[in-house]
Design an enzyme around this catalytic site. Structure first.
Site, PDB file in Angstrom:
ATOM      1  N   SER A   1      41.499  -7.012 -21.331  1.00 40.04           N
ATOM      2  CA  SER A   1      42.704  -7.584 -20.751  1.00 40.04           C
ATOM      3  C   SER A   1      42.645  -9.099 -20.845  1.00 40.04           C
ATOM      4  O   SER A   1      41.651  -9.668 -21.297  1.00 40.04           O
ATOM      5  CB  SER A   1      42.840  -7.172 -19.281  1.00 40.04           C
ATOM      6  OG  SER A   1      41.978  -7.971 -18.491  1.00 40.04           O
ATOM      7  N   LYS A   2      43.724  -9.720 -20.391  1.00 38.92           N
ATOM      8  CA  LYS A   2      43.828 -11.185 -20.432  1.00 38.92           C
ATOM      9  C   LYS A   2      42.674 -11.894 -19.729  1.00 38.92           C
ATOM     10  O   LYS A   2      42.342 -13.020 -20.059  1.00 38.92           O
ATOM     11  CB  LYS A   2      45.131 -11.616 -19.749  1.00 38.92           C
ATOM     12  CG  LYS A   2      46.309 -11.617 -20.691  1.00 38.92           C
ATOM     13  CD  LYS A   2      47.500 -12.260 -20.007  1.00 38.92           C
ATOM     14  CE  LYS A   2      48.757 -11.633 -20.548  1.00 38.92           C
ATOM     15  NZ  LYS A   2      49.848 -11.515 -19.642  1.00 38.92           N
ATOM     16  N   ARG A   3      42.100 -11.218 -18.763  1.00 44.32           N
ATOM     17  CA  ARG A   3      40.973 -11.827 -18.042  1.00 44.32           C
ATOM     18  C   ARG A   3      39.839 -12.177 -19.002  1.00 44.32           C
ATOM     19  O   ARG A   3      39.088 -13.107 -18.766  1.00 44.32           O
ATOM     20  CB  ARG A   3      40.401 -10.847 -17.006  1.00 44.32           C
ATOM     21  CG  ARG A   3      41.191 -10.695 -15.748  1.00 44.32           C
ATOM     22  CD  ARG A   3      40.485  -9.700 -14.839  1.00 44.32           C
ATOM     23  NE  ARG A   3      40.380  -8.372 -15.447  1.00 44.32           N
ATOM     24  CZ  ARG A   3      39.251  -7.790 -15.809  1.00 44.32           C
ATOM     25  NH1 ARG A   3      38.099  -8.393 -15.619  1.00 44.32           N
ATOM     26  NH2 ARG A   3      39.247  -6.592 -16.343  1.00 44.32           N
ATOM     27  N   HIS A   4      39.725 -11.399 -20.069  1.00 44.31           N
ATOM     28  CA  HIS A   4      38.608 -11.591 -20.993  1.00 44.31           C
ATOM     29  C   HIS A   4      38.819 -12.728 -21.979  1.00 44.31           C
ATOM     30  O   HIS A   4      37.858 -13.278 -22.499  1.00 44.31           O
ATOM     31  CB  HIS A   4      38.354 -10.299 -21.786  1.00 44.31           C
ATOM     32  CG  HIS A   4      37.905  -9.151 -20.934  1.00 44.31           C
ATOM     33  ND1 HIS A   4      38.681  -8.048 -20.705  1.00 44.31           N
ATOM     34  CD2 HIS A   4      36.756  -8.954 -20.259  1.00 44.31           C
ATOM     35  CE1 HIS A   4      38.027  -7.202 -19.926  1.00 44.31           C
ATOM     36  NE2 HIS A   4      36.862  -7.727 -19.633  1.00 44.31           N
ATOM     37  N   GLY A   5      40.041 -13.065 -22.261  1.00 44.50           N
ATOM     38  CA  GLY A   5      40.328 -14.090 -23.264  1.00 44.50           C
ATOM     39  C   GLY A   5      41.711 -13.836 -23.832  1.00 44.50           C
ATOM     40  O   GLY A   5      42.436 -12.967 -23.338  1.00 44.50           O
TER      41      GLY A   5
END
Ligand code: GLU
Length: 471
Positions: A241-245
């Site tokens: 998800s966006k949390r990862h990059g």
């Protein structure tokens, strides 16, 4: 293998940006088609008119074009095929394989809650299966009459055999009350009409596939082969998800990644070939095959994309093409406008390709050589522009002013000869020169720096550096 007849498709819903998961599905289908001389079909699944936007459709085209995934057929737009879906749904109703349902959303919700409270399966209870009378003022949906007993099995090319009990499947809606067809229905009609031989998509669709298989059977159609690609995880092994990059494909273009590095990294999700990691697209077309894709969830490694795949592809890319890409990046970042035939581009890409992981890094490393004023890094000044450097820089300036040409070998020699003449190490000349010319202690090779700057700038900057060193 169905060489030559193989037909695959990429069928995104244009409801947002194109993310890594979609792109991976597209890459795998495209490679599979290219490997077997098959046909890659693009279909835009825009039946959800509220969530689909023209902008998102454009993002899909732009992303595919950037990645170099050319399609052979389409784009087909589902929004242009509603009449066809309508006729097909009616056909099933006439044959008793689907039925109209007048249950209202409120009633359905009520019954769902009750089923949950009584610990029963909350699926549609089949109330309208036998109803023939319309209900006043209610627009019906069309539901599929799902078999209630038996099992549905899929021989999945990646996951192996997967089976579900039909009682787990519901009488799904084929057409909503407003006439809009649903995904599970349109996808079957289209994959059949478009003669798709292999449906390859994310494993999140596996539960839909069981339903779709039953719809194929109702029409008496053969099912295509299915391959469900395992989920992509982030480095911490949770769903990507966006949390990862960055997860948007076009973000990577804007961040200075090369499309072939992206294709390389996406293909490596669940697929390998010996110990090799870096492949050109041509190599992938030759080596990739769908049955070799593993079923374990794959981890998307952002660090590796930059440090390994992209860095390596930057090194290998054709110099002429890199020059054009660097020019575009320099312009986009507002650093400089260089024409395509500017000789500085080849000097910069040649001097920086070993040390830049992305085009953005390359453009940033070029910045000091292309802007008018040197921005000095204070630590570098303190370390390398000491009083004794003033004299060295002036002496270097004299040698450079006296050079007949302005080629890299002669420039490098000027430094070597000065160091030798003074009996000092090369670094004692090169480092002060580097700081004087670029403002920093890290830069492309010094001969490249000088060649890019040109004689006049070099002399001007050396003199300014000498004054700064003298204090
Ligand atoms: N439109 C679906 C999606 O974007 C994909 C459908 C399919 O590949 O069958 O998830």
């Amino acid at each position: 293998m169905t060489d030559g007849k193989l037909r695959v498709r990429f069928a995104p819903s244009p409801t947002g940006f194109m993310h890594i998961g979609n792109a991976r599905t597209a890459v795998v289908n495209w490679l599979y088609a290219r490997r077997h001389g098959g046909t890659f079909v693009l279909r835009i699944e825009d039946t959800d008119r509220e969530r689909s936007t023209q902008e998102a459709v454009q993002v899909i085209y732009d992303s595919l074009r950037w990645l170099g995934l050319d399609w052979d057929e389409g784009p087909y737009l589902q929004s242009e095929r509603f009449e066809l879906y309508r006729r097909r749904a009616e056909e099933l109703v006439e044959r008793g394989l689907a039925y109209r349902c007048w249950c209202t959303p409120d009633e359905l919700e009520e019954r769902r809650k009750q089923a949950l409270a009584e610990k029963r399966n909350p699926k549609y209870d089949g109330r309208c299966r036998t109803r023939t009378e319309p209900r006043e003022g209610v627009r019906p949906v069309i539901r599929f009459r799902m078999p209630e007993t038996g099992t549905t099995a899929i021989q999945d090319l990646i996951q192996g055999e997967v089976v579900t009990a039909n009682e787990e499947l519901d009488d799904l809606v084929l057409r909503r009350a407003d006439g809009a067809p649903t995904y599970n229905f349109t996808v079957v009609i289209d994959d059949h009409d478009m003669a798709i031989t292999h449906v390859v998509r994310g494993a999140d669709h596996l539960s839909n596939t069981f339903r779709q298989v039953q719809i194929y059977r109702a029409f008496g159609w053969d099912t295509p082969a299915f391959g469900h690609l395992s989920l992509i995880l982030g480095p911490d092994r949770t769903k990507l998800s966006k949390r990862h990059g960055a997860v948007s494909v076009l973000q990577y273009r804007d961040d200075g990644y090369l499309p072939e590095a992206m294709v390389n990294a996406l293909t490596r999700l669940g697929w390998s070939h010996g110990d090799e990691e870096v492949f050109t697209v041509e190599e992938l077309v030759r080596l990739f095959d769908l049955p070799d894709v593993g079923k374990a969830p794959a981890i998307f490694d952002f660090e590796k994309l930059r440090n390994k795949y992209n860095a390596e592809h930057v090194r290998r890319a054709d110099p002429g093409r890199m020059g054009g890409l660097l020019a575009a990046t320099l312009e986009r970042l507002g650093i400089a406008r260089l024409t395509a035939d500017d000789p500085r581009l080849a000097l910069l890409t040649g001097g920086l390709r070993e040390r830049s992981r992305t085009l953005v890094e390359m453009a940033e490393a070029s910045r000091p050589l292309l802007v008018e004023d040197v921005a000095f890094d204070e630590a570098a000044v303190k370390k390398h522009l000491k009083a004794d450097a003033a004299d060295v820089l002036r002496a270097l300036g004299e040698r450079i002013a006296a050079l007949a040409g302005f080629e890299r070998p002669a420039l490098a020699r000027a430094i070597e000869e000065l160091a030798a003449a003074r009996g000092i190490g090369m670094g004692k000349v090169a480092q002060p020169a580097r700081v004087a010319l670029t403002g920093t202690a890290v830069s492309p090779p010094i001969d490249v720096v000088m060649a890019v700057l040109g004689r006049e700038q070099v002399l001007r900057r050396l003199e300014a550096g000498a004054r700064k060193a003298a204090g």
